[in-house]
Structure formats: structure tokens, C-alpha cells
Design a protein around this motif. Structure first.
Motif, PDB file in Angstrom:
ATOM      1  N   VAL A  65       0.872  -1.193   0.000  1.00 43.80           N
ATOM      2  CA  VAL A  65       0.000   0.000   0.000  1.00 43.80           C
ATOM      3  C   VAL A  65       0.908   1.242   0.000  1.00 43.80           C
ATOM      4  O   VAL A  65       1.326   1.718   1.057  1.00 43.80           O
ATOM      5  CB  VAL A  65      -0.932   0.020   1.236  1.00 43.80           C
ATOM      6  N   PRO A  66       1.208   1.794  -1.183  1.00 47.74           N
ATOM      7  CA  PRO A  66       2.126   2.946  -1.249  1.00 47.74           C
ATOM      8  C   PRO A  66       1.567   4.166  -0.486  1.00 47.74           C
ATOM      9  O   PRO A  66       0.352   4.369  -0.462  1.00 47.74           O
ATOM     10  CB  PRO A  66       2.192   3.254  -2.752  1.00 47.74           C
ATOM     11  N   PHE A  67       2.466   4.949   0.123  1.00 45.89           N
ATOM     12  CA  PHE A  67       2.040   6.146   0.859  1.00 45.89           C
ATOM     13  C   PHE A  67       1.282   7.117  -0.055  1.00 45.89           C
ATOM     14  O   PHE A  67       0.329   7.757   0.375  1.00 45.89           O
ATOM     15  CB  PHE A  67       3.248   6.861   1.484  1.00 45.89           C
ATOM     16  N   ASP A  68       1.734   7.218  -1.301  1.00 41.51           N
ATOM     17  CA  ASP A  68       1.073   8.116  -2.263  1.00 41.51           C
ATOM     18  C   ASP A  68       0.652   7.301  -3.477  1.00 41.51           C
ATOM     19  O   ASP A  68       1.466   6.580  -4.048  1.00 41.51           O
ATOM     20  CB  ASP A  68       2.035   9.238  -2.691  1.00 41.51           C
ATOM     21  N   ASP A  69      -0.617   7.407  -3.844  1.00 42.80           N
ATOM     22  CA  ASP A  69      -1.095   6.628  -4.996  1.00 42.80           C
ATOM     23  C   ASP A  69      -2.340   7.286  -5.596  1.00 42.80           C
ATOM     24  O   ASP A  69      -3.292   6.604  -5.972  1.00 42.80           O
ATOM     25  CB  ASP A  69      -1.383   5.188  -4.560  1.00 42.80           C
ATOM     26  N   GLY A  70      -2.317   8.617  -5.641  1.00 42.32           N
ATOM     27  CA  GLY A  70      -3.456   9.335  -6.213  1.00 42.32           C
ATOM     28  C   GLY A  70      -4.695   9.291  -5.350  1.00 42.32           C
ATOM     29  O   GLY A  70      -5.819   9.348  -5.867  1.00 42.32           O
ATOM     30  N   TYR A  71      -4.523   9.202  -4.042  1.00 44.25           N
ATOM     31  CA  TYR A  71      -5.669   9.117  -3.124  1.00 44.25           C
ATOM     32  C   TYR A  71      -6.444  10.439  -3.087  1.00 44.25           C
ATOM     33  O   TYR A  71      -5.872  11.516  -3.258  1.00 44.25           O
ATOM     34  CB  TYR A  71      -5.186   8.778  -1.708  1.00 44.25           C
ATOM     35  N   LEU A  72      -7.757  10.343  -2.792  1.00 46.10           N
ATOM     36  CA  LEU A  72      -8.629  11.517  -2.716  1.00 46.10           C
ATOM     37  C   LEU A  72      -8.607  12.191  -1.342  1.00 46.10           C
ATOM     38  O   LEU A  72      -8.709  13.414  -1.236  1.00 46.10           O
ATOM     39  CB  LEU A  72     -10.080  11.092  -3.014  1.00 46.10           C
ATOM     40  N   HIS A  73      -8.519  11.389  -0.273  1.00 48.08           N
ATOM     41  CA  HIS A  73      -8.650  11.865   1.112  1.00 48.08           C
ATOM     42  C   HIS A  73      -7.624  12.958   1.404  1.00 48.08           C
ATOM     43  O   HIS A  73      -6.419  12.745   1.292  1.00 48.08           O
ATOM     44  CB  HIS A  73      -8.470  10.663   2.037  1.00 48.08           C
ATOM     45  N   SER A  74      -8.133  14.124   1.815  1.00 49.97           N
ATOM     46  CA  SER A  74      -7.275  15.311   1.883  1.00 49.97           C
ATOM     47  C   SER A  74      -6.280  15.292   3.047  1.00 49.97           C
ATOM     48  O   SER A  74      -5.336  16.084   3.053  1.00 49.97           O
ATOM     49  CB  SER A  74      -8.151  16.565   1.994  1.00 49.97           C
ATOM     50  N   GLU A  75      -6.474  14.416   4.020  1.00 52.89           N
ATOM     51  CA  GLU A  75      -5.529  14.378   5.146  1.00 52.89           C
ATOM     52  C   GLU A  75      -4.198  13.737   4.770  1.00 52.89           C
ATOM     53  O   GLU A  75      -3.237  13.792   5.560  1.00 52.89           O
ATOM     54  CB  GLU A  75      -6.139  13.621   6.328  1.00 52.89           C
ATOM     55  N   GLY A  76      -4.153  13.055   3.610  1.00 49.90           N
ATOM     56  CA  GLY A  76      -2.886  12.494   3.150  1.00 49.90           C
ATOM     57  C   GLY A  76      -2.473  11.189   3.797  1.00 49.90           C
ATOM     58  O   GLY A  76      -1.334  10.747   3.649  1.00 49.90           O
ATOM     59  N   ASN A  77      -3.403  10.571   4.561  1.00 54.14           N
ATOM     60  CA  ASN A  77      -3.029   9.316   5.235  1.00 54.14           C
ATOM     61  C   ASN A  77      -3.920   8.139   4.805  1.00 54.14           C
ATOM     62  O   ASN A  77      -4.159   7.218   5.597  1.00 54.14           O
ATOM     63  CB  ASN A  77      -3.062   9.496   6.763  1.00 54.14           C
ATOM     64  N   SER A  78      -4.359   8.166   3.548  1.00 53.52           N
ATOM     65  CA  SER A  78      -5.211   7.071   3.078  1.00 53.52           C
ATOM     66  C   SER A  78      -4.506   5.728   3.163  1.00 53.52           C
ATOM     67  O   SER A  78      -5.146   4.706   3.461  1.00 53.52           O
ATOM     68  CB  SER A  78      -5.670   7.326   1.637  1.00 53.52           C
ATOM     69  N   ALA A  79      -3.206   5.699   2.887  1.00 53.02           N
ATOM     70  CA  ALA A  79      -2.477   4.431   2.968  1.00 53.02           C
ATOM     71  C   ALA A  79      -2.639   3.809   4.349  1.00 53.02           C
ATOM     72  O   ALA A  79      -2.816   2.593   4.483  1.00 53.02           O
ATOM     73  CB  ALA A  79      -1.001   4.644   2.653  1.00 53.02           C
ATOM     74  N   ALA A  80      -2.610   4.634   5.394  1.00 56.79           N
ATOM     75  CA  ALA A  80      -2.749   4.133   6.765  1.00 56.79           C
ATOM     76  C   ALA A  80      -4.141   3.540   6.996  1.00 56.79           C
ATOM     77  O   ALA A  80      -4.289   2.498   7.634  1.00 56.79           O
ATOM     78  CB  ALA A  80      -2.487   5.266   7.761  1.00 56.79           C
ATOM     79  N   HIS A  81      -5.175   4.197   6.464  1.00 54.44           N
ATOM     80  CA  HIS A  81      -6.537   3.670   6.595  1.00 54.44           C
ATOM     81  C   HIS A  81      -6.669   2.314   5.897  1.00 54.44           C
ATOM     82  O   HIS A  81      -7.292   1.387   6.429  1.00 54.44           O
ATOM     83  CB  HIS A  81      -7.550   4.651   5.992  1.00 54.44           C
ATOM     84  N   ILE A  82      -6.084   2.198   4.715  1.00 50.30           N
ATOM     85  CA  ILE A  82      -6.206   0.954   3.946  1.00 50.30           C
ATOM     86  C   ILE A  82      -5.457  -0.174   4.649  1.00 50.30           C
ATOM     87  O   ILE A  82      -5.962  -1.300   4.761  1.00 50.30           O
ATOM     88  CB  ILE A  82      -5.694   1.180   2.503  1.00 50.30           C
ATOM     89  N   LYS A  83      -4.264   0.120   5.156  1.00 42.79           N
ATOM     90  CA  LYS A  83      -3.508  -0.895   5.916  1.00 42.79           C
ATOM     91  C   LYS A  83      -4.297  -1.356   7.131  1.00 42.79           C
ATOM     92  O   LYS A  83      -4.274  -2.541   7.496  1.00 42.79           O
ATOM     93  CB  LYS A  83      -2.160  -0.322   6.362  1.00 42.79           C
ATOM     94  N   SER A  84      -4.981  -0.419   7.791  1.00 42.18           N
ATOM     95  CA  SER A  84      -5.779  -0.761   8.976  1.00 42.18           C
ATOM     96  C   SER A  84      -6.853  -1.791   8.623  1.00 42.18           C
ATOM     97  O   SER A  84      -7.051  -2.775   9.351  1.00 42.18           O
ATOM     98  CB  SER A  84      -6.421   0.507   9.546  1.00 42.18           C
ATOM     99  N   SER A  85      -7.542  -1.591   7.498  1.00 37.25           N
ATOM    100  CA  SER A  85      -8.581  -2.554   7.103  1.00 37.25           C
ATOM    101  C   SER A  85      -7.983  -3.884   6.645  1.00 37.25           C
ATOM    102  O   SER A  85      -8.589  -4.936   6.833  1.00 37.25           O
ATOM    103  CB  SER A  85      -9.467  -1.968   6.003  1.00 37.25           C
ATOM    104  N   LEU A  86      -6.800  -3.857   6.040  1.00 33.06           N
ATOM    105  CA  LEU A  86      -6.173  -5.107   5.601  1.00 33.06           C
ATOM    106  C   LEU A  86      -5.750  -5.968   6.797  1.00 33.06           C
ATOM    107  O   LEU A  86      -5.936  -7.183   6.790  1.00 33.06           O
ATOM    108  CB  LEU A  86      -4.940  -4.822   4.731  1.00 33.06           C
ATOM    109  N   ILE A  87      -5.185  -5.340   7.818  1.00 28.67           N
ATOM    110  CA  ILE A  87      -4.751  -6.100   9.002  1.00 28.67           C
ATOM    111  C   ILE A  87      -5.943  -6.341   9.934  1.00 28.67           C
ATOM    112  O   ILE A  87      -6.077  -7.432  10.499  1.00 28.67           O
ATOM    113  CB  ILE A  87      -3.605  -5.353   9.733  1.00 28.67           C
TER     114      ILE A  87
END
Lengths: 132, 132, 132
Positions: free
Chosen positions: C68-90
Motif C-alpha cells: 500500500v504505497p504512501f502516495d497513490d493518487g488518493y482523494l482523502h485530503s488528510e494524506g493518510n489514506s495508505a494508513a486507513h487501507i492498511k488498517s482494514s487489511l490487518i
């Protein structure tokens, strides 16, 4: 056991079901214990994530589609292997704590049904166990 | 607590253990509550997915090996870091609902032990909690 | 319900909280049942993996950042979408078995708080349900 019904509108999406769960906790007088939230489908899942900004689950949908491509030389003839794999990665159940007649979620958390092979009408099962 | 034994035959595979779980529910007279299915190994996992077409778990095995490469500059000297990471992605436990003396699974669902560093003989732990 | 406090030091890391859980089981006289370990944050998770060699969780951190790359064209303006996605994966919770006043973990297993958007001070919630 209580059965919820969820109708999804897209091939891959996450739908907030927190309010449906809260209603069942209230109407069943579940007070103190743990609640298992279970998806009986092999191409869906249950996840808990941010409910404040809808962009978070949009980013999750996009990135899950990147991590598990829709087509990748899969054997399964129904053509939805990506959905099955996403289901196992996210997981088909979550357990939440219930105290004082409500879920103990974090400030930004909501419970989501994750659809990976929609649109479909789906079931979500709730089973409460008392802390006596 | 009940301990099941599972023998795996490949480095990465998923083995259907649904019948073993049903047998224990029956012989222990577990009737109504929730059942925790727990993998005490750090290179295995428990997952629930389609049991009708065996190609689904074959596709899952292939894709998990794509998502987490066997070799990727890992530090861990035992050489099985990919297996550890897959274990955390899938998760080492699942909780299923038990009613009327059987698991409440979806039509196509089976419970699988996911092996990521086999072949080995593995344990799966079952703990039932009554809904009283 | 018991609330643990965990302070993380890096953007992404996993911190062993097994000893904190064992202390609470002992001081609360939790004897026989199941324990839900719950992360109320949408950019953290709970996972169980090897506690013997610290390189295992370092490899997990590295590989999760690859998946889950830190930057990947995410929409969420806080810039931490990668962290949210990792949370759901684990996943934000784990359920462990408690017998004879202790967790039934495998030989090499430890319980970890996985931080995906640190450093921060985090909470982990514990809820025990008796097997009566």
C-alpha cells in the motif's frame, strides 16, 4: 441472531451499516458484552474504518482493486476470483465491544459492509454474547 | 478448548476444516453462542471462503504469492518472512456464529486453515462461548 | 472494559503489547473465556505474529509499505489514506482464548499494536467474556 439486509449499487464499494447495528442493539436491549458482525457471503467482507470523510472508503476501493486485479490468470470459471481474494484479505467478520447499550467505537470509526462483486442484495448477521 | 490437527502438503495451500469443526460442535454439544477458531502459528492463518469450487482457494494461493513475494530483501534470517506477512494479512482467527448445534455459515462458505510455510503438521484451537 | 495506552515512535511500526494484556488478565482475574483486543483508531490495527525475532515485524512494516504505497493518487485530503487501507487489511481487532488465567498463544506468538500513521499515543481496548 439478527439478520440485516444491505443493497449495494456498485461492483466494489463499502457501505456504512453502523446505524443499522445501533438500532438492533437498542431494540434487542443488548447491554454489555461483545457483538460478532458476520458476512455470510464469500465475495463480501466486514471492515471498520473512518466514517467522517467518504473519500476514505473510495480510496480503499481504488487501492483494493490495485492490490488484487480483476483479471490475473485466475482459474475459477465464474470470473470473480478477485472478489473472493479481497474477502479473505479484509475478513468476513468483526467483533465489537458493547457497553451501556451501545458499540464502543472510536470517534471516527464506522462499521462497513464491503462489497467486492456487486451490485447485490446482501445479508449481515449479528450475534450478541452477554458478559455475565 | 479443543485442539484440531491439520497436516498440510504444500508450501502454500488452504485446507478445508469445516467438517472437523462441525464434528467438535456436535460431540461437545455446543448449541448457541460464538466459536473462536484460532491458529497458534505465525506462518499460518484462518480464513472463510468458497468451498464449492476448489479453484477459488488455488487462485487465492497464487494471488497471495503475487501480493507478498517469497523474496523481497527481507531481514528475518529464517527466510520465511513472506509467510509471516501473509499470516497477518489474512489473520490468525475467525469467529463464527453457532445456533441449534451448528455453525451459521453462508451457503458457499467453508472454514480454511491457510498454510503459508508448509508442509507441516499444524494445530487449530476451538473455543466456544455460550450465549446465556 | 480495560483501556491500554500505547505510545508509538515511527510513522509505521508494530509494538508488542503481550505483557500489557497478560498484566490485565492477571489483575482482573480473567480466568476462562475469550478476550477481544480492539483498536479504536482508523489508522492502526491489532495483529498477532512472531515475537522472538524483531526482524519479522520490521519485514512486515517494509512489505506493508510496498503493498500500500504512501502516495497513490488518493482523494482523502488528510494524506493518510495508505494508513486507513492498511488498517482494514490487518483488521482492528483480534480475539484470543483465555484459559487458566492466561492467553493461549502459540510458542512464538505475540500480540502487536500496528501503527500506520504515527508517531502517536494510542488506545487499545480489552473486553473479556466468561465461558460459563
Amino acid at each position: 441472531m439478527v439478520t440485516l439486509s444491505v443493497s449495494t449499487s456498485n461492483r466494489v464499494e463499502s457501505q456504512d451499516i453502523t446505524h443499522l447495528i445501533s438500532q438492533e442493539i437498542s431494540s434487542n436491549n443488548w447491554d454489555d458484552g461483545i457483538l460478532t458482525i458476520y458476512c455470510p457471503h464469500t465475495t463480501g467482507a466486514i471492515t471498520i474504518n473512518e466514517s467522517a470523510d467518504p473519500d476514505v472508503v473510495k480510496d480503499m476501493t481504488m487501492e483494493m482493486n490495485n492490490i488484487v486485479p480483476f483479471d490475473d490468470g485466475y482459474l475459477h470459471s465464474e470470473g470473480n476470483s478477485a472478489a473472493h481474494i479481497k474477502s479473505s484479505l479484509i475478513g468476513c467478520s468483526e467483533t465489537v465491544i458493547v457497553e451501556n447499550g451501545n458499540t464502543v467505537l472510536g470517534t471516527w470509526q464506522g462499521v462497513y459492509f464491503a462489497e467486492f462483486d456487486g451490485p447485490r442484495t446482501r445479508k449481515v448477521l449479528l450475534k450478541f454474547v452477554n458478559n455475565k
